[in-house]
Structures are given as structure tokens and as C-alpha cells.
Scaffold this motif. Structure first.
Motif, PDB file in Angstrom:
ATOM      1  N   SER A   1       0.562  -1.085  -0.331  1.00  0.00           N
ATOM      2  CA  SER A   1      -0.048   0.313  -0.309  1.00  0.00           C
ATOM      3  C   SER A   1       0.655   1.375  -0.078  1.00  0.00           C
ATOM      4  O   SER A   1       2.150   1.259   0.041  1.00  0.00           O
ATOM      5  N   ASN A   2       0.141   2.396  -0.426  1.00  0.00           N
ATOM      6  CA  ASN A   2       0.912   3.830   0.152  1.00  0.00           C
ATOM      7  C   ASN A   2       1.400   3.567   1.363  1.00  0.00           C
ATOM      8  O   ASN A   2       2.964   4.126   0.843  1.00  0.00           O
ATOM      9  N   ASP A   3       1.048   2.884   2.176  1.00  0.00           N
ATOM     10  CA  ASP A   3       1.908   3.528   3.598  1.00  0.00           C
ATOM     11  C   ASP A   3       3.211   2.592   3.708  1.00  0.00           C
ATOM     12  O   ASP A   3       3.254   2.523   5.226  1.00  0.00           O
ATOM     13  N   ALA A   4       3.454   1.013   3.126  1.00  0.00           N
ATOM     14  CA  ALA A   4       3.106   0.047   3.471  1.00  0.00           C
ATOM     15  C   ALA A   4       5.030   0.584   3.622  1.00  0.00           C
ATOM     16  O   ALA A   4       5.737   0.936   2.503  1.00  0.00           O
ATOM     17  N   THR A   5       6.146  -0.435   4.262  1.00  0.00           N
ATOM     18  CA  THR A   5       6.991  -0.426   4.100  1.00  0.00           C
ATOM     19  C   THR A   5       8.085  -1.829   2.566  1.00  0.00           C
ATOM     20  O   THR A   5       8.542  -1.734   2.288  1.00  0.00           O
ATOM     21  N   HIS A   6       6.721  -2.408   2.220  1.00  0.00           N
ATOM     22  CA  HIS A   6       7.196  -3.143   1.013  1.00  0.00           C
ATOM     23  C   HIS A   6       7.641  -1.885  -0.245  1.00  0.00           C
ATOM     24  O   HIS A   6       6.330  -1.396  -0.576  1.00  0.00           O
ATOM     25  N   SER A   7       8.640  -2.416  -0.331  1.00  0.00           N
ATOM     26  CA  SER A   7       8.848  -1.901  -1.643  1.00  0.00           C
ATOM     27  C   SER A   7       8.866  -2.198  -2.832  1.00  0.00           C
ATOM     28  O   SER A   7       7.931  -0.944  -3.703  1.00  0.00           O
ATOM     29  N   ASP A   8       7.655  -3.129  -3.279  1.00  0.00           N
ATOM     30  CA  ASP A   8       6.823  -3.851  -4.380  1.00  0.00           C
ATOM     31  C   ASP A   8       5.992  -2.421  -5.583  1.00  0.00           C
ATOM     32  O   ASP A   8       5.284  -2.362  -4.107  1.00  0.00           O
ATOM     33  N   THR A   9       5.485  -2.500  -6.188  1.00  0.00           N
ATOM     34  CA  THR A   9       4.714  -1.523  -6.145  1.00  0.00           C
ATOM     35  C   THR A   9       3.311  -1.723  -6.248  1.00  0.00           C
ATOM     36  O   THR A   9       1.942  -1.448  -6.274  1.00  0.00           O
ATOM     37  N   TYR A  10       3.181  -3.932  -6.399  1.00  0.00           N
ATOM     38  CA  TYR A  10       2.185  -4.571  -6.633  1.00  0.00           C
ATOM     39  C   TYR A  10       2.097  -5.487  -6.004  1.00  0.00           C
ATOM     40  O   TYR A  10       3.545  -6.382  -6.163  1.00  0.00           O
TER      41      TYR A  10
END
Length: 173
Positions: free
Chosen positions: A117-126
Motif C-alpha cells: 500500500s502507499n503506507d507499507a514498507t514493502h517496496s514492491d509497487t504491486y
């Protein structure tokens, strides 16, 4: 395969435009509003929903797309939250982008799943996890391409690769 799209005042149409374009190749695009009243997108488009939330039967939905935007009016809609939970229970395809991901999170659908998500630290765009795809706002091209892949709209791998080259890299076939 028909694709249903949640629309509401302030939804961001550009985030889902390519996804709708690609999904239209295999069925109709059906918009769902909280009411039957026209809504105004973030970009200023006035759109009248095909159906209101009261008219929707979850059994008719194969794919649901939730765009980002100001979701504050959606977060309080118990009927929408119940619809999302039924779709997840039925393992229907659900795609959410930008703040639409927050709505899935609020409905409890993302618990125990990988998502971004926009807030996630996950770097993937999807991120695709089973029947759900989530994307950051800037991931709208990858979101559209991956949604098409997970729903099986491409004829074969060559068709998928050609679509990527055309829409992501602007290369002619």
C-alpha cells in the motif's frame, strides 16, 4: 468475465483506467456506486454508476476493482464491507490500488496476506496474493497488467509479453 468497479466521489480514475481497458477485452465493465447518484472523480469526471450498492448481488461479481481516492465515505459503509468479505470468502478476484487497499485492510481481508500500500514498507509497487492484488498509486500499469494475468485474459505468454511491451515500455509489436 465482467469486471465490477467501485466508484465514489473523489475516486482516482487514472489509477484504474488501464486495468478497465484491459479487462474490457474479456467482458463488460460495470460500475457500482454507493447510491445511484452520479459521482465526481478526482479528475472531475462525472459518472453515473450502473448499479447502486443496494442492487448488487455478490454472486454476479467475478472481478472487483477498488480505486484510490478519498475513501472516507466508503469506510463507514457496512454494506460494502460485507460485500468485500463475501467476495473474499468466495475467492473472487479483488484488485485494490492506493487507498483502496486501506479499505480491504479495514474489512479484515488482508489479515495474514502479503500486500502493499502507499503506507507499507514493502517496496514492491504491486503484490499478488492468491485472489487479491494490491498496488501503490504509482503501480497502476503493473497493477493493470498483473490483474489481467491473474484473471487469465491473455491468450498466451506471447500476448502477455506483447501487452507489457506496448503499455509499459511503449514499444510497438
Amino acid at each position: 468475465m465482467n469486471t465490477h468497479v467501485i466508484i465514489y466521489d473523489g475516486y482516482v480514475s487514472f489509477e484504474i483506467m488501464l486495468a478497465m481497458y484491459l479487462m474490457k477485452t474479456k467482458g463488460d465493465i460495470i460500475t457500482i456506486g454507493m447510491t445511484s447518484n452520479p459521482v465526481k472523480s478526482y479528475e472531475g469526471l462525472i459518472v453515473t454508476p450502473h448499479h447502486s450498492m443496494d442492487e448488487v448481488d455478490h454472486r454476479d461479481i467475478e472481478v472487483l476493482i477498488i480505486p484510490g481516492g478519498d475513501i472516507s465515505e466508503l469506510q463507514q459503509n457496512k454494506q460494502l464491507i460485507a460485500l468485500l468479505q463475501k467476495l473474499e470468502g468466495d475467492r473472487k478476484f479483488i484488485g485494490a490500488i492506493c487507498s483502496g487497499v486501506d479499505l480491504l485492510n479495514q474489512a479484515g481481508i488482508l489479515e495474514g496476506k502479503q500486500y502493499t500500500s502507499n503506507d507499507a514498507t514493502h517496496s514492491d509497487t504491486y503484490v499478488v496474493h492468491d485472489n487479491i492484488i494490491t498496488a501503490k498509486a504509482n503501480g497502476y500499469v503493473d497493477f493493470a497488467l498483473a490483474l489481467g494475468q491473474m484473471t487469465g485474459i491473455y491468450a498466451d505468454e506471447a500476448d502477455y509479453e506483447e501487452t507489457i511491451r506496448f503499455f509499459k515500455y511503449f514499444e510497438n509489436a
